[in-house]
Design an enzyme around this catalytic site. Structure first.
Site, mmCIF file in Angstrom:
data_model
loop_
_atom_site.group_PDB
_atom_site.id
_atom_site.type_symbol
_atom_site.label_atom_id
_atom_site.label_comp_id
_atom_site.label_asym_id
_atom_site.label_seq_id
_atom_site.Cartn_x
_atom_site.Cartn_y
_atom_site.Cartn_z
ATOM 1 N N TYR A 178 -57.412 21.802 19.117
ATOM 2 C CA TYR A 178 -57.131 22.704 17.870
ATOM 3 C C TYR A 178 -57.206 22.856 16.749
ATOM 4 O O TYR A 178 -58.968 22.245 16.396
ATOM 5 C CB TYR A 178 -55.344 21.324 17.687
ATOM 6 C CG TYR A 178 -56.243 19.692 16.607
ATOM 7 C CD1 TYR A 178 -56.634 18.641 17.681
ATOM 8 C CD2 TYR A 178 -55.435 20.355 15.439
ATOM 9 C CE1 TYR A 178 -57.189 17.996 16.602
ATOM 10 C CE2 TYR A 178 -56.568 19.206 14.697
ATOM 11 C CZ TYR A 178 -56.783 17.701 15.046
ATOM 12 O OH TYR A 178 -57.567 16.840 14.431
ATOM 13 N N CYS A 179 -56.872 22.816 15.460
ATOM 14 C CA CYS A 179 -57.512 23.535 14.409
ATOM 15 C C CYS A 179 -56.630 23.792 13.629
ATOM 16 O O CYS A 179 -56.089 22.880 12.957
ATOM 17 C CB CYS A 179 -58.317 25.235 14.324
ATOM 18 S SG CYS A 179 -57.661 26.318 15.350
ATOM 19 N N ARG A 180 -56.900 24.890 12.341
ATOM 20 C CA ARG A 180 -56.279 25.020 11.138
ATOM 21 C C ARG A 180 -54.282 24.893 11.577
ATOM 22 O O ARG A 180 -54.270 24.063 10.680
ATOM 23 C CB ARG A 180 -56.622 26.060 10.265
ATOM 24 C CG ARG A 180 -57.420 25.256 9.784
ATOM 25 C CD ARG A 180 -58.670 26.258 8.737
ATOM 26 N NE ARG A 180 -59.663 26.400 8.066
ATOM 27 C CZ ARG A 180 -60.710 27.094 8.129
ATOM 28 N NH1 ARG A 180 -60.373 28.179 8.485
ATOM 29 N NH2 ARG A 180 -61.774 26.694 7.708
#
Lengths: 223, 223
Positions: free
Chosen positions: B178-180
């Site tokens: 996952y990221c932002r």
DNA sequence: ACAGTCCTCCAGAGATCATTGGAGGATGAC
DNA sequence: GTCATCCTCCAATGATCTCTGGAGGACTGT
């Protein structure tokens, strides 16, 4: 370049933000959440010039927040979807919770020194009361807005006509009043007026705007 | 006059709208939703001058959307609450649903001709997998953002370090990255890179921003 | 005290927005 | 067709916003 695309994305996003960034446009959104209306009617109610209203509506339209429909020489504007009303409600809630200025301005406008929030009826409670036929639901908004969209089962008694209907309402059972939304004084006034006549009317939490934002059913036309 | 008070109310409300009406400020909100950061760090990451960033942050602060904390010579900004992230997410969703321009700009930025949305893991699924210890959760954001706030149970493997960690991840079970948030390319890139190495990594729906907006728990600091 | 860092405030130039009146387009009534 | 109505577009003004550099305030370390 990668950041060009990113900037372009945020530019597009900001169009929606900008649309919500003008008091006049917010007032128009608030009115449009009541139901579709013509430009002239919006301008008159919000107290702005036709060209000004039209210009603001163009901005909302460019942001895809409203749609139009032409009927004869008139152009009707309406919100593009319930999600727009929902977004507006969310923005109001954040503003109110975060900013003391907003709550103060709201209290000054609603004319509530403290909270007279006795006799509030939730949407869930109202639904139950309506199903059992145990309530007289009074929509105190102007007829124009009632016709454009109201809660099924309500009857329209504009604030100005309330005096003439007092006796009818006295004989009714439980009376619940509502108006545009939580930033609208009319239901407060109605409860106050009826209270002065000895009728213990209650107020629906919020109003038409939040009803619509919640995705609940809306009836249009008379009765 | 009654309408003076009404206008004042909408003026106050519009402050919040205006704050969301600038692409630069939206970019700052997106970064702040990752966790608290200093002005200098925000300016560097978003690619704007310090004075510009500071000015925009003042606008957000005036709208009560962010708060500050001073530590030595540095000033840390953070969102004033999860409801702000929530509002931002709601605005993005409306913009995306309503505007073809926004979806097009988003697809161009994410570099997705169609949707490669195979292997998406919902937040509910992830929660279950984490409880059972059946997943290696990889946070591919820069260390700075990981430290400021991450999903409990995740490990930080910045995109640039991904190559060096391939073998470790190959022996792990299910890998989720996952990221932002849904407007961030990093997790897409990570899944693509790992896929090229023969590792069938999946992607969390959305990212940190939406996780926070949903009011889910956030861990700060290392590991 | 002094220098260095991080940030905010100020001032000015350029861009964008709001409002207004007037022109003109679309539609309906006659 | 002509007229009236409703609305949008255009042009021009003043207001507001944005960005930039430079000055200066707050704090730390020496």
């Amino acid at each position: 370049m990668d950041s060009d695309r990113r900037h372009h994305l945020f530019d597009e996003l900001a169009v929606v933000g900008k649309a919500f960034g003008s008091p006049k446009r917010l007032e128009l959104v608030e009115l449009l959440a009541q139901g579709e209306r013509t430009v002239e009617s919006l301008a008159r109610t919000a107290g702005m010039g036709m060209t000004t209203a039209s210009a603001h509506l163009q901005v909302l339209k460019l942001a895809n927040l409203v749609r139009t429909r032409r009927d004869g020489t008139k152009v009707y504007y309406r919100l593009a979807g319930d999600d727009v009303a929902e977004l507006y409600v969310a923005m109001r809630r954040v503003a109110r919770e975060r900013s003391a200025d907003v709550s103060r301005a709201l209290e000054a406008y609603l004319n509530l020194p403290g909270s007279d929030e006795v006799g509030l009826v939730s949407r869930a409670d109202l639904k139950r009361l309506l199903e059992r036929g145990e309530v007289t639901l009074v929509d105190v908004r102007p007829p124009e807005e009632y016709l454009a969209g109201h809660i099924p089962g309500s009857q329209n008694v504009p604030l100005g006509d309330l005096g003439a209907q007092v006796e009818q309402l006295r004989s009714a059972g439980a009376v619940v009043a509502y108006c545009r939304g939580s930033f609208c004084v009319m239901a407060h006034d109605a409860v106050r007026i009826l209270g002065g006549e000895g009728i213990a009317a209650r107020r629906l939490e919020d109003g038409m705007l939040e009803w619509r934002a919640a995705g609940l059913p809306v009836a249009a036309g008379a009765s």
